[in-house]
Design an enzyme around this catalytic site. Sequence first.
Site, short mmCIF file in Angstrom:
data_model
loop_
_atom_site.label_atom_id
_atom_site.label_comp_id
_atom_site.label_asym_id
_atom_site.label_seq_id
_atom_site.Cartn_x
_atom_site.Cartn_y
_atom_site.Cartn_z
N HIS A 44 -7.45 8.49 -0.07
CA HIS A 44 -7.57 7.03 0.09
C HIS A 44 -8.52 6.76 1.27
O HIS A 44 -8.12 6.25 2.30
CB HIS A 44 -6.18 6.44 0.34
CG HIS A 44 -6.10 4.95 0.14
ND1 HIS A 44 -7.16 4.20 -0.33
CD2 HIS A 44 -5.08 4.07 0.34
CE1 HIS A 44 -6.79 2.93 -0.40
NE2 HIS A 44 -5.54 2.82 0.00
N ASP B 201 3.86 5.88 5.28
CA ASP B 201 3.50 5.33 3.97
C ASP B 201 4.70 5.55 3.04
O ASP B 201 5.61 6.31 3.38
CB ASP B 201 2.24 6.07 3.44
CG ASP B 201 1.75 5.51 2.11
OD1 ASP B 201 2.15 4.39 1.73
OD2 ASP B 201 0.95 6.21 1.43
N ARG C 59 -9.14 -4.22 6.17
CA ARG C 59 -9.70 -3.64 4.95
C ARG C 59 -10.91 -4.47 4.50
O ARG C 59 -11.94 -3.93 4.10
CB ARG C 59 -8.65 -3.65 3.82
CG ARG C 59 -7.40 -2.82 4.08
CD ARG C 59 -7.69 -1.34 4.04
NE ARG C 59 -8.29 -0.91 2.81
CZ ARG C 59 -7.64 -0.67 1.66
NH1 ARG C 59 -6.35 -0.81 1.61
NH2 ARG C 59 -8.30 -0.26 0.57
N GLN D 257 -9.05 3.23 3.12
CA GLN D 257 -7.90 2.89 3.96
C GLN D 257 -8.07 3.50 5.35
O GLN D 257 -7.93 2.82 6.38
CB GLN D 257 -6.62 3.43 3.29
CG GLN D 257 -5.36 3.17 4.09
CD GLN D 257 -4.97 1.71 4.08
OE1 GLN D 257 -4.89 1.11 3.03
NE2 GLN D 257 -4.74 1.13 5.24
N CYS E 3 -0.06 1.63 5.63
CA CYS E 3 -1.15 1.10 4.79
C CYS E 3 -0.68 -0.04 3.90
O CYS E 3 -1.49 -0.82 3.43
CB CYS E 3 -1.78 2.22 3.97
SG CYS E 3 -0.59 3.06 2.93
N ARG F 139 -10.32 2.90 -8.58
CA ARG F 139 -8.97 3.38 -8.22
C ARG F 139 -8.36 4.00 -9.46
O ARG F 139 -8.21 3.34 -10.48
CB ARG F 139 -8.10 2.22 -7.72
CG ARG F 139 -6.62 2.59 -7.68
CD ARG F 139 -5.76 1.59 -6.99
NE ARG F 139 -6.01 1.57 -5.57
CZ ARG F 139 -5.17 1.01 -4.67
NH1 ARG F 139 -4.05 0.44 -5.08
NH2 ARG F 139 -5.45 1.02 -3.40
N1 CP Z 1 -3.12 -0.20 1.11
C1 CP Z 1 -3.54 -0.42 -0.14
O1 CP Z 1 -4.46 0.24 -0.63
O2 CP Z 1 -2.87 -1.39 -0.80
P1 CP Z 1 -3.01 -1.77 -2.34
O3 CP Z 1 -2.39 -0.62 -3.12
O4 CP Z 1 -2.25 -3.04 -2.51
O5 CP Z 1 -4.47 -1.89 -2.67
N1 NVA Z 2 0.28 6.53 -1.08
C1 NVA Z 2 0.31 5.22 -1.69
C2 NVA Z 2 -0.71 4.36 -1.05
C3 NVA Z 2 -0.75 2.95 -1.59
C4 NVA Z 2 -1.81 2.13 -0.94
C5 NVA Z 2 0.08 5.35 -3.17
O1 NVA Z 2 -0.79 6.13 -3.59
O2 NVA Z 2 0.78 4.69 -3.94
#
Ligand code: CP
Ligand code: NVA
Length: 277
Positions: A102, A194, A262, A105, A234, A75
Amino acid sequence: MKKKKGKSLALKGKSVGLIFHKPSLRTRISFEVGVFQLGGDAVYITEKEIELGKRETIPDAARVLSRYLDMIVIRTFSQDEVGQLAESASIPIINGLTDLLHPCQILSDLFTIYEKKKKFENLTIAYVGDGNNVVNSWLELSQRIPMELRIGTAKDTMPDGKILRDAMNSKISKILVTSDPVEAVKNADVIYTDVWASMGQKHLADNKANWLRGFQVNSNLVRHARKDCIIMHCLPANRGEEITDEAMDSPNSVVFDQAENRLHVQKAIMIKLVSKK
Ligand code: CP
Ligand code: NVA
């Protein structure tokens, strides 16, 4: 995976690196627990330890990590870094979220939709809110699975231009982008939202809140969708901003099933990748 909870040891003797340059509750913990449930070991690696791309080049780090690990979840901010890692690594690299995408997700959201709707093709999905990594992954999915994907967003918060054009040109799905949230959700099967300011964009939070003020998922908006529509997010959510408590806690909301799934779907992803080696 969901039915067979704990019955596979596909990662026995394997080590999975979890490189996280951004915070995470769901992704980090569901991958770590998933690796553990499949009999493997997870190594959590932060930016501070390896300084990816700073202490040595990303290709060099990829070559070394490939000699220790069996798989990497990463990530980070830049999609390009994930591409570089994947190009030079000889082990599978899983995108655990970048500024652009993502994918884990959306794959698990597809499973949640399948659980609730008993199908995942030809549904009307309305994404209302910021044109971010999550909607970009929806647009990528729309190039694989036929759906009607309606994106309700402001002109300053559009999704990635190239991914949007590719999705429209692929003609697999019907894509609509509109600045009218009611048009987006009209008779929809799924309403998805989101946060308005993603990780790495918190400095834009005030601007995004101004641009997206009319795109909140609330009871007034939800009543334009099908009665049996499901409400998805999400998470993490900014309750009261992109979604109200009323919408998030309504019987139509499936946000916590999404979070649970997930774990199951990522276990399936890892098993598929490990058996490809
Ligand atoms: N939805 C999701 O990816 O959550 P986190 O940022 O907590 O991993
Ligand atoms: N769009 C959000 C998703 C978090 C899971 C971010 O990138 O922060």
